[in-house]
Write a protein that holds these residues in place. Structure first.
Motif, PDB file in Angstrom:
ATOM      1  N   VAL A  77      98.147  94.500  10.567  1.00 32.46           N
ATOM      2  CA  VAL A  77      97.464  93.029  10.696  1.00 32.46           C
ATOM      3  C   VAL A  77      97.482  92.563   9.361  1.00 32.46           C
ATOM      4  CG1 VAL A  77      95.047  91.936  11.123  1.00 32.46           C
ATOM      5  CG2 VAL A  77      95.897  94.030  12.464  1.00 32.46           C
ATOM      6  N   ASP A  78      97.948  91.293   9.180  1.00 30.43           N
ATOM      7  CA  ASP A  78      97.742  90.506   7.997  1.00 30.43           C
ATOM      8  C   ASP A  78      96.982  89.006   8.130  1.00 30.43           C
ATOM      9  OD1 ASP A  78      99.518  88.813   9.431  1.00 30.43           O
ATOM     10  OD2 ASP A  78     100.993  89.272   8.298  1.00 30.43           O
ATOM     11  N   ASP A  79      96.803  88.441   6.999  1.00 26.23           N
ATOM     12  CA  ASP A  79      96.082  87.325   7.065  1.00 26.23           C
ATOM     13  C   ASP A  79      96.784  85.975   7.393  1.00 26.23           C
ATOM     14  OD1 ASP A  79      97.284  87.143   4.538  1.00 26.23           O
ATOM     15  OD2 ASP A  79      95.402  86.718   3.552  1.00 26.23           O
ATOM     16  N   SER A  80      97.868  86.337   7.861  1.00 25.97           N
ATOM     17  CA  SER A  80      98.867  84.832   8.378  1.00 25.97           C
ATOM     18  C   SER A  80      97.929  84.300   9.390  1.00 25.97           C
ATOM     19  CB  SER A  80     100.045  85.356   8.522  1.00 25.97           C
ATOM     20  OG  SER A  80     100.248  86.016   9.803  1.00 25.97           O
ATOM     21  N   LYS A  81      98.294  82.957   9.316  1.00 24.88           N
ATOM     22  CA  LYS A  81      97.682  81.911  10.274  1.00 24.88           C
ATOM     23  C   LYS A  81      98.389  82.029  11.648  1.00 24.88           C
ATOM     24  CE  LYS A  81      94.593  80.125   7.511  1.00 24.88           C
ATOM     25  NZ  LYS A  81      93.376  80.306   7.326  1.00 24.88           N
ATOM     26  N   ILE A  82      97.849  81.847  12.765  1.00 28.92           N
ATOM     27  CA  ILE A  82      98.186  81.789  14.054  1.00 28.92           C
ATOM     28  C   ILE A  82      99.016  80.504  14.511  1.00 28.92           C
ATOM     29  CG2 ILE A  82      98.053  82.038  16.667  1.00 28.92           C
ATOM     30  CD1 ILE A  82      95.679  83.859  16.174  1.00 28.92           C
ATOM     31  N   GLU A  83     100.470  80.390  14.272  1.00 28.77           N
ATOM     32  CA  GLU A  83     100.990  79.245  14.794  1.00 28.77           C
ATOM     33  C   GLU A  83     101.573  79.241  15.990  1.00 28.77           C
ATOM     34  OE1 GLU A  83     103.061  78.141  11.180  1.00 28.77           O
ATOM     35  OE2 GLU A  83     101.644  78.190   9.925  1.00 28.77           O
ATOM     36  N   SER A  84     102.043  80.550  16.629  1.00 29.31           N
ATOM     37  CA  SER A  84     102.718  80.552  17.538  1.00 29.31           C
ATOM     38  C   SER A  84     102.051  81.698  18.634  1.00 29.31           C
ATOM     39  CB  SER A  84     104.314  80.956  17.481  1.00 29.31           C
ATOM     40  OG  SER A  84     104.150  82.317  16.752  1.00 29.31           O
ATOM     41  N   LEU A  85     101.890  81.486  19.904  1.00 29.93           N
ATOM     42  CA  LEU A  85     101.173  82.142  20.765  1.00 29.93           C
ATOM     43  C   LEU A  85     101.829  82.497  21.980  1.00 29.93           C
ATOM     44  CD1 LEU A  85      98.106  83.223  21.307  1.00 29.93           C
ATOM     45  CD2 LEU A  85      97.600  81.212  22.513  1.00 29.93           C
ATOM     46  N   GLY A  86     101.697  83.983  22.604  1.00 26.38           N
ATOM     47  CA  GLY A  86     102.433  84.398  23.732  1.00 26.38           C
ATOM     48  C   GLY A  86     101.148  84.695  24.547  1.00 26.38           C
ATOM     49  N   ASP A 139      94.088 101.971  27.978  1.00 29.67           N
ATOM     50  CA  ASP A 139      94.807 102.490  26.772  1.00 29.67           C
ATOM     51  C   ASP A 139      94.724 101.562  25.597  1.00 29.67           C
ATOM     52  OD1 ASP A 139      96.427 103.801  25.079  1.00 29.67           O
ATOM     53  OD2 ASP A 139      98.227 103.980  26.581  1.00 29.67           O
ATOM     54  N   GLU A 140      93.837 101.954  24.619  1.00 34.10           N
ATOM     55  CA  GLU A 140      93.507 100.989  23.459  1.00 34.10           C
ATOM     56  C   GLU A 140      94.574 101.073  22.582  1.00 34.10           C
ATOM     57  OE1 GLU A 140      89.736 102.434  22.070  1.00 34.10           O
ATOM     58  OE2 GLU A 140      88.869 101.825  23.692  1.00 34.10           O
ATOM     59  N   ARG A 141      95.652 101.620  22.763  1.00 36.18           N
ATOM     60  CA  ARG A 141      96.674 101.612  21.653  1.00 36.18           C
ATOM     61  C   ARG A 141      97.521 100.274  21.897  1.00 36.18           C
ATOM     62  NH1 ARG A 141     100.108 107.139  23.224  1.00 36.18           N
ATOM     63  NH2 ARG A 141      99.592 105.947  25.204  1.00 36.18           N
ATOM     64  N   LEU A 142      97.502  99.571  23.017  1.00 36.43           N
ATOM     65  CA  LEU A 142      98.388  98.345  23.398  1.00 36.43           C
ATOM     66  C   LEU A 142      98.149  97.234  22.491  1.00 36.43           C
ATOM     67  CD1 LEU A 142      97.977  98.545  27.290  1.00 36.43           C
ATOM     68  CD2 LEU A 142     100.019  98.541  25.996  1.00 36.43           C
ATOM     69  N   ASN A 143      96.862  97.171  21.957  1.00 38.67           N
ATOM     70  CA  ASN A 143      96.426  95.968  21.359  1.00 38.67           C
ATOM     71  C   ASN A 143      95.798  96.189  19.664  1.00 38.67           C
ATOM     72  OD1 ASN A 143      96.963  93.965  23.572  1.00 38.67           O
ATOM     73  ND2 ASN A 143      95.239  95.171  24.622  1.00 38.67           N
ATOM     74  N   ASP A 144      95.945  95.311  18.963  1.00 33.76           N
ATOM     75  CA  ASP A 144      95.193  95.445  17.651  1.00 33.76           C
ATOM     76  C   ASP A 144      93.603  95.098  17.662  1.00 33.76           C
ATOM     77  OD1 ASP A 144      97.829  96.246  16.511  1.00 33.76           O
ATOM     78  OD2 ASP A 144      98.432  93.923  16.483  1.00 33.76           O
ATOM     79  N   PHE A 145      93.503  94.183  18.530  1.00 34.84           N
ATOM     80  CA  PHE A 145      92.081  93.500  18.557  1.00 34.84           C
ATOM     81  C   PHE A 145      91.727  93.518  20.227  1.00 34.84           C
ATOM     82  CE2 PHE A 145      89.141  90.092  18.535  1.00 34.84           C
ATOM     83  CZ  PHE A 145      88.284  90.351  17.714  1.00 34.84           C
ATOM     84  N   ILE A 146      90.746  93.868  20.417  1.00 35.55           N
ATOM     85  CA  ILE A 146      90.299  94.175  21.871  1.00 35.55           C
ATOM     86  C   ILE A 146      88.702  93.693  21.829  1.00 35.55           C
ATOM     87  CG2 ILE A 146      89.508  95.747  23.561  1.00 35.55           C
ATOM     88  CD1 ILE A 146      91.430  97.705  22.496  1.00 35.55           C
ATOM     89  N   LEU A 147      88.658  92.532  22.875  1.00 40.10           N
ATOM     90  CA  LEU A 147      87.453  91.876  23.175  1.00 40.10           C
ATOM     91  C   LEU A 147      87.125  92.694  24.575  1.00 40.10           C
ATOM     92  CD1 LEU A 147      88.064  88.167  22.300  1.00 40.10           C
ATOM     93  CD2 LEU A 147      86.616  89.915  21.368  1.00 40.10           C
ATOM     94  N   LYS A 148      85.621  93.079  24.758  1.00 38.63           N
ATOM     95  CA  LYS A 148      85.243  93.573  25.858  1.00 38.63           C
ATOM     96  C   LYS A 148      84.588  92.389  26.777  1.00 38.63           C
ATOM     97  CE  LYS A 148      82.521  97.185  27.873  1.00 38.63           C
ATOM     98  NZ  LYS A 148      81.702  98.233  27.714  1.00 38.63           N
ATOM     99  N   THR A 149      85.220  91.622  27.511  1.00 36.02           N
ATOM    100  CA  THR A 149      84.659  90.712  28.299  1.00 36.02           C
ATOM    101  C   THR A 149      85.197  90.842  29.873  1.00 36.02           C
ATOM    102  OG1 THR A 149      86.672  89.114  27.906  1.00 36.02           O
ATOM    103  CG2 THR A 149      84.429  88.849  26.429  1.00 36.02           C
ATOM    104  N   LYS A 150      84.581  90.201  30.462  1.00 34.16           N
ATOM    105  CA  LYS A 150      85.204  90.263  32.189  1.00 34.16           C
ATOM    106  C   LYS A 150      85.967  89.139  32.229  1.00 34.16           C
ATOM    107  CE  LYS A 150      80.816  92.265  34.029  1.00 34.16           C
ATOM    108  NZ  LYS A 150      79.806  92.060  34.523  1.00 34.16           N
TER     109      LYS A 150
END
Length: 172
Positions: free
Chosen positions: A26-35, A140-151
């Motif tokens: 994880v770096d501090d680059s801005k999000i300019e593209s999104l999948g 499996d929490e290994r899939l993502n770098d950041f996880i939000l616990k929401t419905k």
């Protein structure tokens, strides 16, 4: 039926290998593209992801959204890609050129918006070359770098929390 079971076992083994080799960076680059990868059977609202990209100030030409469905569905003209089980072969092979292009794209962020434990969804998330992977709580929490616990049915909560944390992380 037996071959289907072997194929699934082969893909699970490949997914495990991918996740074990994965190194979160994880770096501090801005999000300019999104999948975005989501399960159409869990949440059929495609437009909510376009609005989210708008809120994150990602230009429409830098947003790619794909949906997974367990059944064949009629595609609307606004869809980017919709895929099914048929688009996957043995050992994690992707048999769809549009999905291969999605995987190879180095998005600044990837949102995995699904809860069901479906191997093909996990494979797409794991295979993606995205720099920062965001997801809802999954097995499996290994899939993502950041996880939000929401419905999944509380997309507004997901959107607000994501915006808040991405601002804190200096991503937007």
């Amino acid at each position: 039926m037996i071959l289907k079971g072997f194929k699934e076992k082969s893909n699970k083994k490949y997914l495990n290998k991918l996740l074990n080799e994965r190194q979160g960076r994880v770096d501090d680059s801005k999000i300019e593209s999104l999948g975005v990868i989501f399960n159409y059977d869990e949440t059929g609202n495609f437009e909510q992801f376009r609005k989210l990209a708008d809120k994150l100030k990602v230009r429409p030409n830098k947003v790619k959204i794909i949906a997974f469905s367990e059944r064949e569905i009629e595609l609307q003209s606004t869809w980017d890609v919709c895929y099914t089980f048929k688009d996957f072969g043995w050992k994690g092979a992707v048999n769809n050129s549009e999905l291969q292009a999605f995987i190879k794209t180095e998005f600044d962020a990837l949102i995995s918006f699904y809860n069901n434990d479906i191997l093909e969804l996990k494979l797409m998330t794991a295979l993606s070359k995205a720099k920062f992977k965001i997801g809802v709580l999954q097995d499996d929490e290994r899939l993502n770098d950041f996880i939000l616990k929401t419905k999944l049915n509380e997309f507004d909560v997901f959107e607000n929390e994501l915006f808040k944390y991405l601002t804190i992380l200096n991503k937007i």
